[in-house]
Design an enzyme around this catalytic site. Structure first.
Site, PDB file in Angstrom:
ATOM      1  NE  ARG A  90      29.066  -3.759 -48.274  1.00  0.00           N
ATOM      2  CZ  ARG A  90      29.038  -4.343 -46.915  1.00  0.00           C
ATOM      3  NH1 ARG A  90      29.623  -5.166 -46.430  1.00  0.00           N
ATOM      4  NH2 ARG A  90      28.976  -3.177 -46.023  1.00  0.00           N
ATOM      5  CG  ASN A 106      21.097  -7.509 -58.361  1.00  0.00           C
ATOM      6  OD1 ASN A 106      22.221  -7.593 -58.549  1.00  0.00           O
ATOM      7  ND2 ASN A 106      20.353  -8.332 -57.307  1.00  0.00           N
ATOM      8  CG  HIS A 108      18.798 -13.469 -57.608  1.00  0.00           C
ATOM      9  ND1 HIS A 108      19.591 -13.492 -56.490  1.00  0.00           N
ATOM     10  CD2 HIS A 108      18.135 -14.636 -57.243  1.00  0.00           C
ATOM     11  CE1 HIS A 108      19.361 -14.360 -55.521  1.00  0.00           C
ATOM     12  NE2 HIS A 108      18.277 -15.109 -56.031  1.00  0.00           N
ATOM     13  CB  SER A 135      15.455 -12.828 -62.409  1.00  0.00           C
ATOM     14  OG  SER A 135      14.912 -14.222 -62.128  1.00  0.00           O
ATOM     15  CG  ASP A 144      17.844 -10.981 -54.088  1.00  0.00           C
ATOM     16  OD1 ASP A 144      18.508 -10.510 -54.820  1.00  0.00           O
ATOM     17  OD2 ASP A 144      18.241 -12.064 -53.208  1.00  0.00           O
ATOM     18  CD  GLN A 170      28.817 -17.014 -63.554  1.00  0.00           C
ATOM     19  OE1 GLN A 170      29.955 -16.987 -64.077  1.00  0.00           O
ATOM     20  NE2 GLN A 170      28.746 -16.323 -62.207  1.00  0.00           N
ATOM     21  CD  GLU A 173      24.193 -15.020 -63.783  1.00  0.00           C
ATOM     22  OE1 GLU A 173      25.399 -14.482 -63.590  1.00  0.00           O
ATOM     23  OE2 GLU A 173      23.633 -15.614 -62.557  1.00  0.00           O
TER      24      GLU A 173
HETATM   25  C1  GRF Z   1      26.483 -14.018 -60.847  1.00  0.00           C
HETATM   26  O1  GRF Z   1      26.090 -15.103 -60.805  1.00  0.00           O
HETATM   27  C2  GRF Z   1      25.231 -13.128 -60.400  1.00  0.00           C
HETATM   28  O2  GRF Z   1      24.183 -13.871 -60.501  1.00  0.00           O
HETATM   29  C3  GRF Z   1      25.285 -12.884 -58.909  1.00  0.00           C
HETATM   30  O3  GRF Z   1      26.708 -12.641 -58.535  1.00  0.00           O
HETATM   31  C4  GRF Z   1      27.385 -13.248 -59.675  1.00  0.00           C
HETATM   32  C5  GRF Z   1      28.541 -12.622 -60.396  1.00  0.00           C
HETATM   33  O4  GRF Z   1      29.528 -13.196 -61.100  1.00  0.00           O
HETATM   34  N1  GRF Z   1      24.575 -11.629 -58.389  1.00  0.00           N
HETATM   35  P1  GRF Z   1      30.513 -11.970 -61.828  1.00  0.00           P
HETATM   36  O5  GRF Z   1      31.264 -11.270 -60.845  1.00  0.00           O
HETATM   37  O6  GRF Z   1      29.633 -11.237 -62.803  1.00  0.00           O
HETATM   38  O7  GRF Z   1      31.304 -13.253 -62.707  1.00  0.00           O
END
Ligand code: GRF
Length: 213
Positions: A90, A106, A108, A135, A144, A170, A173
């Site tokens: 959102r 956040n 990204h 990031s 962003d 991912q 992440e």
């Molecule tokens: C991630 O790839 C993140 O970079 C983006 O949304 C995705 C969320 O994935 N903002 P999840 O719901 O944590 O699996």
């Protein structure tokens, strides 16, 4: 530190943060997970770990302002020291963002400031880049564009597709986000008017390199 996590979907980043807390790597606890989508899989992940969940369906609101006002209240009932956006799809009003400035993060899927917005993996491939990544940043009112805390990089192979790249990013992440949340909960990083302060100095624009081998 009490943390509120906002999600819209799968919640794999939420899962990584939950596991890091359970492993003792983050000095904090998740007070609640809030989703704007009733079917978000991340809600089940939270419940599986005994975490309180709340659904605030944005489709029931006439305006963004009305939704954000209720969301702000819902979050503040937990008085969190940190709000984590983890795939929360959102756009937030300036009022909402200002309220949580310096305590809302956040993640990204790009090496900001490059590739803000959506479809980052395909755009990176189309541009012929050799590196990509993700990031974690403080949230500011411009999408962003907040100060970056840390990044993780992935090398792009010749045969990478948007899907394979998305998987590689991912994976990064899931270590990057818990690492940045841990730094915040340890009071090691602060948002200042000049950028992110860490160990007595201001981080460069791309933050810390937290790439995991
Ligand atoms: C991630 O790839 C993140 O970079 C983006 O949304 C995705 C969320 O994935 N903002 P999840 O719901 O944590 O699996």
């Amino acid at each position: 530190m009490d943390i509120v996590v906002l999600i819209s979907g799968s919640g794999t980043n939420l899962q990584a943060i939950i596991e890091a807390i359970e492993a003792g790597h983050i000095q904090g606890r998740i007070a609640a997970v809030i989703s704007n989508r009733p079917q978000a899989k991340g809600l089940t992940r939270a419940r599986n770990h005994g975490i309180e969940t709340l659904i605030l369906d944005h489709t029931g609101y006439g305006t963004r302002e009305a939704f954000d006002a209720d969301l702000l209240q819902a979050i503040e009932q937990y008085q969190p020291g940190l709000v984590v956006l983890a795939g929360f799809m959102r756009i937030l009003t300036d009022h909402f963002v200002d309220h949580f400035t310096g305590r809302m993060l956040n993640i990204h899927p790009s090496l900001l400031p490059k590739y803000k917005g959506l479809n980052t993996h395909q755009r990176v491939l189309d541009a012929g880049e050799s590196q990509h990544g993700c990031s974690v940043h403080f949230v500011s009112s411009e999408l962003d564009s907040g100060a970056v805390i840390g990044q993780s990089k992935v090398n792009i192979a010749r045969n990478d597709t948007a899907q394979s790249l998305s998987q590689k990013v991912q994976q990064q992440e899931h270590t990057l986000y818990p690492a940045c949340v841990a730094l915040f909960c340890d009071h090691q990083i602060h948002l200042t008017p000049d950028g992110v302060q860490y160990q007595g100095s201001i981080l460069p624009d791309n933050g810390l390199d937290l790439t995991e081998d």
